[in-house]
Design an enzyme around this catalytic site. Structure first.
Site, PDB file in Angstrom:
ATOM      1  N   LYS A  71      17.126   0.857   9.668  1.00 54.65           N
ATOM      2  CA  LYS A  71      16.635  -0.422   9.129  1.00 54.65           C
ATOM      3  C   LYS A  71      16.319  -0.260   7.638  1.00 54.65           C
ATOM      4  CE  LYS A  71      11.962   0.769  10.675  1.00 54.65           C
ATOM      5  NZ  LYS A  71      10.986   0.590  11.766  1.00 54.65           N
TER       6      LYS A  71
ATOM      7  N   TYR B 205       3.078  -1.776 -23.083  1.00 49.04           N
ATOM      8  CA  TYR B 205       2.453  -3.094 -22.988  1.00 49.04           C
ATOM      9  C   TYR B 205       0.940  -2.940 -23.000  1.00 49.04           C
ATOM     10  CZ  TYR B 205       6.845  -5.336 -21.533  1.00 49.04           C
ATOM     11  OH  TYR B 205       8.103  -5.832 -21.476  1.00 49.04           O
TER      12      TYR B 205
HETATM   13  C1  LIG Z   1      10.721   1.822  12.307  1.00 43.88           C
HETATM   14  C2  LIG Z   1      10.632   2.079  13.725  1.00 43.88           C
HETATM   15  C3  LIG Z   1      10.935   3.348  14.242  1.00 43.88           C
HETATM   16  C4  LIG Z   1      11.211   4.547  13.366  1.00 43.88           C
HETATM   17  O1  LIG Z   1      10.017   5.067  12.904  1.00 43.88           O
HETATM   18  P1  LIG Z   1       9.942   6.455  12.134  1.00 43.88           P
HETATM   19  O2  LIG Z   1       8.511   6.752  12.118  1.00 43.88           O
HETATM   20  O3  LIG Z   1      10.506   6.198  10.802  1.00 43.88           O
HETATM   21  O4  LIG Z   1      10.741   7.410  12.907  1.00 43.88           O
HETATM   22  C5  LIG Z   1      10.950   3.496  15.606  1.00 43.88           C
HETATM   23  N1  LIG Z   1      10.659   2.461  16.428  1.00 43.88           N
HETATM   24  C6  LIG Z   1      10.331   1.237  15.964  1.00 43.88           C
HETATM   25  C7  LIG Z   1      10.019   0.164  16.918  1.00 43.88           C
HETATM   26  C8  LIG Z   1      10.294   1.012  14.609  1.00 43.88           C
HETATM   27  O5  LIG Z   1       9.977  -0.209  14.143  1.00 43.88           O
END
Ligand SMILES: *Cc1c(COP(=O)(O)O)cnc(C)c1O
Length: 723
Positions: free
Chosen positions: A386, A615
């Protein structure tokens, strides 16, 4: 978001180009002249009108979607086709010379006639015809309604028939014959952009402005196409007979039945859809343009090698060699053009002009193996990709993982899933988040798996009315998504919906990264709640599908606690990091960061003690200071609070402290005491330079965030370089 796909049309374009070769080579000529007539004078004649219709369809499809700038689109289309035509004329100049076409009487009218209608070489007439035809239909559409456009272009086509296969009809009437002769004075045939092309282009435009034909109508289109082809054969045979015994040779270009045949063929291809096929589509243009040159070439080769008996006289061998050589030459041409384009658009060093992220595939694969070493064989590793694979580039990362035998992926949204599928990724793609109803068709179309986030959500998905593949989420204590573990009835109901195909059941841990006693206990509790829910589902005679619970820290801390189940979901660990540098995990494994973040020094200057910089004069020099300006800023993902938190970067293997406020595209660092820093030096913001290394964990620690946030906010304009 979703692009429409024209797989059928793409494939048929290639086939149509081959049909055009049959017209120009007569594959069956030396075997059976009647069969050759049926093939090249009848069946293959659908090819060129098909090209017209397809071009009309795509052009007017664009026009439809671009309300404002329609004349600009027309101009672009004419320009592009014109350039292609000009190139083709040049390519065929030597062929024309060789064939002796350039000698003889030449004057301006002949030249214009040849350019507008004849095409300067026998097959090239198609290109000016396409331009003229599209312009005519575009013009007609601007003051006539669609049905009238069809009628006008149909009349033009019928007139064209009189100058072609129906010439014998015209010959019976003096006035008609005079008219046809008159037209012949201006153009050598009626097969051109004025008489022939507009009807098919208008039909393409008609379809472009209607809803796409339904798949369910496919059978009727196939039937209608079949009937049209039968009529075409009948028409062709009758016409041939009508020419027999007259002094006129048959034309064989245009038939009345071509119109319904091509129209229904096009509907079949539209309704069939299917995957996009870029190669056949691109090849078809090249083959169309080049095959006459290849025919000349094959003849030349035959002459030189003395193989005329085979290469020329055996019509089938002749045809086959022209096809093979045309495809080969076209492929070569496309490759050369691609390389040329690439070189022109990306000067070296590619992608390192400003800010870039180096992505180590070797480290990624190393991390996969390390994680897998903690898992039983029966536990599948789902790669969480993701947020653009935590900033690493989801398509590239997923493809590399697929090569390493990972077949399960998780994303946050439907668009992320669509992008992966469209890139050709196979395997399961699970959407971890909520998907609104109006996007569920895409979930189906792209074969994604949807998370069911509650019992009520399951009802909504059921009501959507079409089957969906899902994983069911149980809330065991995070209170984010999932039906609460305590609501047994609600949970069971989720498995009973007729249209939900449950392929998995999962939950998410709230405190898997902590080794504090109460967090360990809470994780245990979540696991027990999950186990209990699973047993209730099973006791009710329902199937849970694959079970998964652990994320990265879960894998690293609970690898020996029997919690791995059928699968685990790993994100941050795949990318070689823990969420926090201070995290301790129980597993003894070696993770290697996948991303390094770099930029360039764009300017070095010295300011005097007491002078401000940045800035709001956010930096005030206490002593004479050498300042380097860097080509990276907060829009690239550099946290704005880094300067106050004592953040630094690496230049020439040394730490340079960040000064002043970080701006959108640039930042300032102190390089006093680092000898030789100059414009063009590479700066490391994340990763190793010489003996020193800045880790994502370190920056996250400075700025009070976690590595996940840091990586996933690396900006879109940062080039990703895979190595
Ligand atoms: C993002 C996510 C993961 C992965 O998490 P990590 O800690 O990066 O391994 C696993 N399960 C869900 C439901 C998530 O939203």
């Amino acid at each position: 978001m979703t692009k429409e796909r024209y797989g059928g049309i793409d494939l048929f374009k290639f086939f149509a180009a081959i049909l055009v070769i049959t017209i120009h080579t007569g594959p069956l000529l030396s075997y059976n002249s009647r069969a050759d007539f049926l093939l090249t004078s009848l069946a293959a004649r659908i090819a060129v009108p098909f090209f017209f219709m397809a071009s009309g369809y795509f052009f007017f499809h664009k026009i439809k979607n671009e309300q404002g700038n329609q004349t600009k689109l027309l101009r672009q289309f004419l320009q592009r086709t014109g350039i292609l035509y000009a190139i083709c004329i040049l390519i065929y100049l030597p062929v024309n010379a060789y064939a002796g076409h350039l000698t003889g009487a030449w004057n301006l009218p002949i030249l214009i006639k040849s350019l507008l209608f004849g095409g300067t070489f026998y097959h090239l007439w198609y290109l000016p015809a396409l331009m003229i035809g599209v312009a005519i239909v575009y013009g007609l559409r601007s003051f006539l309604r669609e049905p009238y456009v069809i009628i006008v272009t149909l009349l033009l086509y019928l007139a064209a028939l009189l100058g072609d296969n129906y010439y014998s009809l015209a010959a019976e009437n003096q006035a008609l014959q005079n008219m046809v002769q008159h037209v012949y004075g201006i153009m050598d045939s009626t097969r051109n952009g004025i008489f022939f092309a507009p009807l098919f282009i208008a039909l393409g435009s008609l379809e472009a402005n209607r809803r796409k034909p339904k798949r369910s109508a496919l059978h009727s289109y196939i039937l209608l196409f079949g009937i049209s082809m039968a009529v075409l054969f009948l028409e062709g045979l009758l016409l041939q007979r009508s020419f027999a015994g007259t002094a006129i040779a048959p034309f064989n270009d245009m038939y009345a039945a071509l119109v319904p045949a091509v129209f229904f063929l096009f509907l079949i291809l539209l309704a069939g859809r299917g995957r996009e096929h870029k190669w056949p589509r691109r090849l078809s243009t090249w083959i169309y343009v080049l095959h006459p040159a290849v025919i000349v070439g094959v003849r030349g080769i035959a002459k030189l090698t003395g193989l005329e008996a085979i290469l020329i006289e055996d019509s089938l061998v002749h045809f086959a060699s022209v096809v093979i050589l045309s495809v080969a030459v076209s492929l070569l041409g496309i490759k050369i053009l691609d390389v040329y384009k690439k070189e022109r658009t990306s000067p070296l060093p590619r992608g390192k002009e400003r800010a870039w992220a180096e992505i180590s595939i070797a480290n990624l694969l190393h991390n996969v193996r390390q994680l897998q070493s903690l898992l039983p064989r029966s536990t599948a590793l789902t790669a969480v990709v993701k947020a653009n694979a935590y900033g690493h580039g989801s398509v590239e990362i997923a493809k590399e993982l697929q090569k390493a035998d990972i077949h399960s992926f998780a994303v946050a949204s439907v668009d992320e899933g669509v992008a992966l599928r469209r890139s050709g990724l196979k395997g399961e793609i699970l959407i971890l988040g909520f998907t609104p109803t109006h996007r569920l068709d895409d979930v189906r179309r792209y074969k994604l798996v949807q998370t069911v986030v509650s019992a009520a959500d399951a009802e909504r998905l059921q009501e959507f009315g079409k089957p969906l593949r899902v994983h069911i989420k149980i809330d065991t204590g995070l209170h984010r998504l999932g039906e609460p573990y305590s609501n047994t009835e609600g949970i069971l109901s989720m498995y009973r919906h007729s249209r939900l195909h449950v392929a998995g059941t999962f939950s998410h841990l709230a405190a898997a990264d902590s080794l504090e006693a109460d967090d360990l206990a809470f994780t245990r509790l979540q696991f027990e709640r999950f186990q209990h829910t699973v047993s209730q589902i099973r006791a009710a005679g329902l199937k849970t599908g694959r079970l998964h619970l652990l994320n990265s820290s879960g894998i690293l801390n609970y690898y020996d606690a029997g919690m791995q189940l059928d699968g685990v979901r790993s994100g941050i660990a795949l990318y070689g990091l823990l969420s926090k540098e201070t995290d301790r995990v129980r597993a003894d494994i070696d993770l290697r960061p996948v991303m390094s973040l770099k930029a360039n020094v764009t300017r070095v200057q010295r300011i005097h003690a007491g002078e401000p910089a940045g800035y709001n004069r956010s930096f005030l020099a206490e002593r004479d200071t050498s300042i380097a300006t860097l080509s990276i800023g907060y829009a690239d993902g550099i946290p704005r609070e880094l300067p106050e938190k004592g953040g630094s970067v690496l230049i020439r293997g040394r730490r340079a402290r960040i000064l002043a406020t970080i701006t959108m595209d640039q930042m300032l660092v102190d390089v006093t005491g680092i000898p030789g820093v100059q414009q063009g030096d590479t700066v490391t913001l994340l990763g190793r330079d010489g003996n020193d290394e800045i880790t994502a964990g370190e920056i996250a620690e400075w700025t009070g965030t976690i590595t996940n946030e840091l990586l996933s906010t690396v900006g879109a304009r940062v080039t990703r370089i895979y190595q």
